[in-house]
Design a protein around this motif. Structure first.
Motif, PDB file in Angstrom:
ATOM      1  N   GLN A   1       0.844  -1.201   0.000  1.00 27.98           N
ATOM      2  CA  GLN A   1       0.000   0.000   0.000  1.00 27.98           C
ATOM      3  C   GLN A   1       0.876   1.246   0.000  1.00 27.98           C
ATOM      4  N   HIS A   2       1.912   1.232   0.835  1.00 31.24           N
ATOM      5  CA  HIS A   2       2.824   2.364   0.901  1.00 31.24           C
ATOM      6  C   HIS A   2       3.569   2.532  -0.426  1.00 31.24           C
ATOM      7  N   LEU A   3       3.990   1.444  -1.010  1.00 33.66           N
ATOM      8  CA  LEU A   3       4.668   1.486  -2.306  1.00 33.66           C
ATOM      9  C   LEU A   3       3.795   2.157  -3.354  1.00 33.66           C
ATOM     10  N   LYS A   4       2.539   1.758  -3.414  1.00 35.06           N
ATOM     11  CA  LYS A   4       1.602   2.345  -4.386  1.00 35.06           C
ATOM     12  C   LYS A   4       1.423   3.834  -4.154  1.00 35.06           C
ATOM     13  N   HIS A   5       1.165   4.216  -2.907  1.00 33.52           N
ATOM     14  CA  HIS A   5       0.939   5.639  -2.600  1.00 33.52           C
ATOM     15  C   HIS A   5       2.181   6.472  -2.885  1.00 33.52           C
ATOM     16  N   ALA A   6       3.346   5.988  -2.451  1.00 33.51           N
ATOM     17  CA  ALA A   6       4.579   6.752  -2.648  1.00 33.51           C
ATOM     18  C   ALA A   6       4.914   6.890  -4.130  1.00 33.51           C
ATOM     19  N   LEU A   7       4.726   5.831  -4.904  1.00 32.00           N
ATOM     20  CA  LEU A   7       4.992   5.915  -6.341  1.00 32.00           C
ATOM     21  C   LEU A   7       4.038   6.887  -7.028  1.00 32.00           C
ATOM     22  N   CYS A   8       2.778   6.844  -6.662  1.00 33.90           N
ATOM     23  CA  CYS A   8       1.800   7.773  -7.257  1.00 33.90           C
ATOM     24  C   CYS A   8       2.117   9.218  -6.896  1.00 33.90           C
TER      25      CYS A   8
ATOM     26  N   ARG B   1      -2.125  23.123  -9.563  1.00 34.64           N
ATOM     27  CA  ARG B   1      -3.154  22.095  -9.367  1.00 34.64           C
ATOM     28  C   ARG B   1      -2.564  20.816  -8.799  1.00 34.64           C
ATOM     29  N   ALA B   2      -1.405  20.421  -9.327  1.00 33.02           N
ATOM     30  CA  ALA B   2      -0.752  19.211  -8.821  1.00 33.02           C
ATOM     31  C   ALA B   2      -0.410  19.368  -7.343  1.00 33.02           C
ATOM     32  N   LEU B   3       0.124  20.522  -6.981  1.00 38.27           N
ATOM     33  CA  LEU B   3       0.487  20.787  -5.591  1.00 38.27           C
ATOM     34  C   LEU B   3      -0.738  20.762  -4.683  1.00 38.27           C
ATOM     35  N   GLU B   4      -1.816  21.397  -5.104  1.00 38.51           N
ATOM     36  CA  GLU B   4      -3.047  21.410  -4.306  1.00 38.51           C
ATOM     37  C   GLU B   4      -3.606  20.003  -4.136  1.00 38.51           C
ATOM     38  N   GLU B   5      -3.604  19.231  -5.212  1.00 38.88           N
ATOM     39  CA  GLU B   5      -4.124  17.861  -5.161  1.00 38.88           C
ATOM     40  C   GLU B   5      -3.278  16.997  -4.223  1.00 38.88           C
TER      41      GLU B   5
ATOM     42  N   SER C   1      -3.879  17.973  -0.564  1.00 36.92           N
ATOM     43  CA  SER C   1      -5.170  17.471  -0.101  1.00 36.92           C
ATOM     44  C   SER C   1      -5.100  15.971   0.204  1.00 36.92           C
ATOM     45  N   LYS C   2      -4.523  15.209  -0.709  1.00 42.29           N
ATOM     46  CA  LYS C   2      -4.418  13.753  -0.499  1.00 42.29           C
ATOM     47  C   LYS C   2      -3.528  13.435   0.690  1.00 42.29           C
ATOM     48  N   PHE C   3      -2.414  14.154   0.808  1.00 40.88           N
ATOM     49  CA  PHE C   3      -1.496  13.909   1.904  1.00 40.88           C
ATOM     50  C   PHE C   3      -2.146  14.236   3.240  1.00 40.88           C
TER      51      PHE C   3
ATOM     52  N   ASN D   1      -4.438  12.544   8.395  1.00 41.64           N
ATOM     53  CA  ASN D   1      -5.549  12.535   9.360  1.00 41.64           C
ATOM     54  C   ASN D   1      -6.024  11.122   9.618  1.00 41.64           C
ATOM     55  N   LYS D   2      -6.129  10.336   8.559  1.00 43.15           N
ATOM     56  CA  LYS D   2      -6.568   8.956   8.691  1.00 43.15           C
ATOM     57  C   LYS D   2      -5.591   8.172   9.571  1.00 43.15           C
ATOM     58  N   SER D   3      -4.310   8.379   9.348  1.00 45.11           N
ATOM     59  CA  SER D   3      -3.283   7.695  10.118  1.00 45.11           C
ATOM     60  C   SER D   3      -3.297   8.165  11.576  1.00 45.11           C
ATOM     61  N   ALA D   4      -3.454   9.459  11.786  1.00 46.69           N
ATOM     62  CA  ALA D   4      -3.461  10.020  13.141  1.00 46.69           C
ATOM     63  C   ALA D   4      -4.664   9.530  13.945  1.00 46.69           C
ATOM     64  N   ASN D   5      -5.768   9.272  13.266  1.00 47.28           N
ATOM     65  CA  ASN D   5      -6.974   8.793  13.935  1.00 47.28           C
ATOM     66  C   ASN D   5      -6.986   7.284  14.108  1.00 47.28           C
TER      67      ASN D   5
END
Length: 73
Positions: A17-24, A52-56, A59-61, A66-70
């Motif tokens: 999962q981390h590999l996929k997210h980091a590569l994307c 736009r890339a930076l904003e996207e 937002s995803k990060f 937040n998901k990880s912190a919760n």
């Protein structure tokens, strides 16, 4: 092998999962960076692509953080 899984587990992900997210994320950053460099030379091209890339990515990060912190990993 722990060296490969310690960080992903700390943010509630498997290695793959981390590999996929980091590569994307990396690909999106590279594309945005190339667009910015082209824009520097040709200001009429890619006028908002980098922003736009930076904003996207931000937002995803933020959502992942937040998901990880919760504890929802």
């Amino acid at each position: 092998m722990r060296i490969f899984t310690e960080h992903p587990e700390s943010i509630g992900e498997t290695y793959f999962q981390h590999l996929k997210h980091a590569l994307c994320f990396g690909l999106k950053m590279a594309i945005g960076g190339i667009a910015c460099m082209i824009h520097a030379i040709f200001p009429f091209l890619f006028q908002k692509t980098g922003s736009r890339a930076l904003e996207e990515l931000h937002s995803k990060f933020a959502k992942r953080a937040n998901k990880s912190a919760n504890g929802k990993g």
